[in-house]
Design an enzyme around this catalytic site. Structure first.
Site, mmCIF file in Angstrom:
data_model
loop_
_atom_site.group_PDB
_atom_site.id
_atom_site.type_symbol
_atom_site.label_atom_id
_atom_site.label_comp_id
_atom_site.label_asym_id
_atom_site.label_seq_id
_atom_site.Cartn_x
_atom_site.Cartn_y
_atom_site.Cartn_z
ATOM 1 C CE LYS A 1 -2.100 2.467 3.382
ATOM 2 N NZ LYS A 1 -3.131 3.115 4.203
ATOM 3 C CG ASP B 1 -5.447 4.281 1.225
ATOM 4 O OD1 ASP B 1 -6.562 4.644 0.787
ATOM 5 O OD2 ASP B 1 -5.206 4.126 2.433
ATOM 6 C CE LYS C 1 -8.566 6.369 3.535
ATOM 7 N NZ LYS C 1 -7.143 5.971 3.588
ATOM 8 C CG ASP D 1 -11.897 17.142 -6.684
ATOM 9 O OD1 ASP D 1 -12.753 17.941 -7.139
ATOM 10 O OD2 ASP D 1 -10.761 17.488 -6.333
ATOM 11 C CB THR E 1 -12.224 3.602 11.337
ATOM 12 O OG1 THR E 1 -10.933 3.879 10.795
ATOM 13 C CG2 THR E 1 -12.869 2.481 10.561
ATOM 14 N NE ARG F 1 0.607 1.725 13.739
ATOM 15 C CZ ARG F 1 -0.228 2.534 14.368
ATOM 16 N NH1 ARG F 1 0.231 3.397 15.242
ATOM 17 N NH2 ARG F 1 -1.514 2.475 14.119
HETATM 18 O O1 C5P Z 1 -0.103 0.274 11.600
HETATM 19 P P1 C5P Z 1 -1.542 -0.040 11.321
HETATM 20 O O2 C5P Z 1 -1.819 -1.500 11.147
HETATM 21 O O3 C5P Z 1 -2.471 0.621 12.284
HETATM 22 O O4 C5P Z 1 -1.749 0.639 9.900
HETATM 23 C C1 C5P Z 1 -2.899 0.510 9.259
HETATM 24 C C2 C5P Z 1 -2.836 1.086 7.888
HETATM 25 O O5 C5P Z 1 -4.164 1.034 7.403
HETATM 26 C C3 C5P Z 1 -2.399 2.543 7.808
HETATM 27 O O6 C5P Z 1 -1.720 2.722 6.565
HETATM 28 C C4 C5P Z 1 -3.704 3.305 7.833
HETATM 29 O O7 C5P Z 1 -3.652 4.486 7.076
HETATM 30 C C5 C5P Z 1 -4.649 2.330 7.159
HETATM 31 N N1 C5P Z 1 -6.058 2.476 7.548
HETATM 32 C C6 C5P Z 1 -6.508 2.331 8.853
HETATM 33 N N2 C5P Z 1 -7.822 2.457 9.165
HETATM 34 C C7 C5P Z 1 -8.686 2.710 8.235
HETATM 35 C C8 C5P Z 1 -8.281 2.852 6.908
HETATM 36 C C9 C5P Z 1 -6.949 2.714 6.606
HETATM 37 O O8 C5P Z 1 -5.707 2.099 9.741
HETATM 38 N N3 C5P Z 1 -9.961 2.780 8.545
#
Ligand code: C5P
Length: 229
Positions: free
Chosen positions: A32, A59, A61, A64, A115, A209
């Protein structure tokens, strides 16, 4: 159906991204690229990932007017993105324009309700009365996205079973907020394990992470693959 893991390259520069991709090798073939890396590194990072044989989820998003989103999605598909995101709240004409611009090799995923927003904030932003039923809003926007021809939807592991139950394979679900069963949730409020997301109907899981912040990132990625197997 198999669930594909997508690793989020939430890093500030192309060199950091490529270092991680080369380090993980065959353990991960779908990445991503979000707004941080894309803004810093430009479309060249997508081309570099594609040249390494990896698939790319861009990603950005988009939200527009249809004409502008058409240009953005067309450019994303042309550079080799396999998946792109747009906001479902951009409306039917925008969603349809995005789907058309993406073409056959790029899937449009719709973001329903971020979220990070709670019911009170959504009610304030959209001028709705409280209390607001967020899961009903997600379902309404899922319906709109499906009828506009979207490939799928970004949703939390909490919403995935209901959306999957309603739409089945008509909408490919991409689930972020994925954690090992014994791990810290960081700033995510609703987390799920890779296997839990797969059981909830996820076609893709976004891994962040859980792998990128692990002491041994290869071993962490292998645990994700084992959990999904
Ligand atoms: O580190 P972590 O697992 O929290 O990262 C989640 C990834 O998913 C990040 O790149 C974040 O931008 C993305 N994301 C999210 N929640 C969402 C949509 C996308 O954490 N609702």
């Amino acid at each position: 159906m198999r669930t594909t893991p997508i690793l989020a390259l939430d890093v500030p520069a192309a060199a950091d991204a490529i270092e991680l991709v080369d380090y993980l090798g065959d353990r991960c073939r779908f990445y991503k690229v979000g707004s941080e890396l894309f803004t810093a590194a430009g479309p060249g990072i997508v081309r570099e990932l594609r040249a390494r044989g990896c698939d790319v989820f861009l990603d950005l998003k988009f939200h527009d007017i249809p004409n502008t989103v058409t240009g953005g999605v067309r450019a994303a598909a042309a550079v080799g993105a396999r998946l792109v995101t747009v906001h479902a709240t951009g409306g039917r004409a925008m969603l349809e324009a995005a789907v058309q611009a993406a073409g056959a090799d790029c899937g449009v995923l719709a973001v329903t309700v971020l979220t990070s927003l709670n019911a009170g904030e959504v009610a304030a932003v959209w001028g709705r009365g409280s209390p607001l039923d967020l899961s009903a809003e997600v379902m309404r926007l899922a319906e709109l996205s499906a009828s506009a021809g979207a490939h799928g939807l970004v949703c939390s592991g909490l919403e995935a079973p209901a959306v999957h139950g309603r739409f089945g394979d008509k909408l490919a679900l991409l689930v972020p907020g994925v954690r090992a069963a014994d791990a810290t949730a960081h700033d995510q409020a609703r987390v799920i394990t890779p296997a839990g997301a797969a059981a909830a109907g996820a076609r893709y899981v976004v891994i962040g992470r859980m792998v990128t912040a692990a002491a041994d990132r290869r071993a962490a990625m292998e645990r994700v693959l084992e959990d999904l197997a």
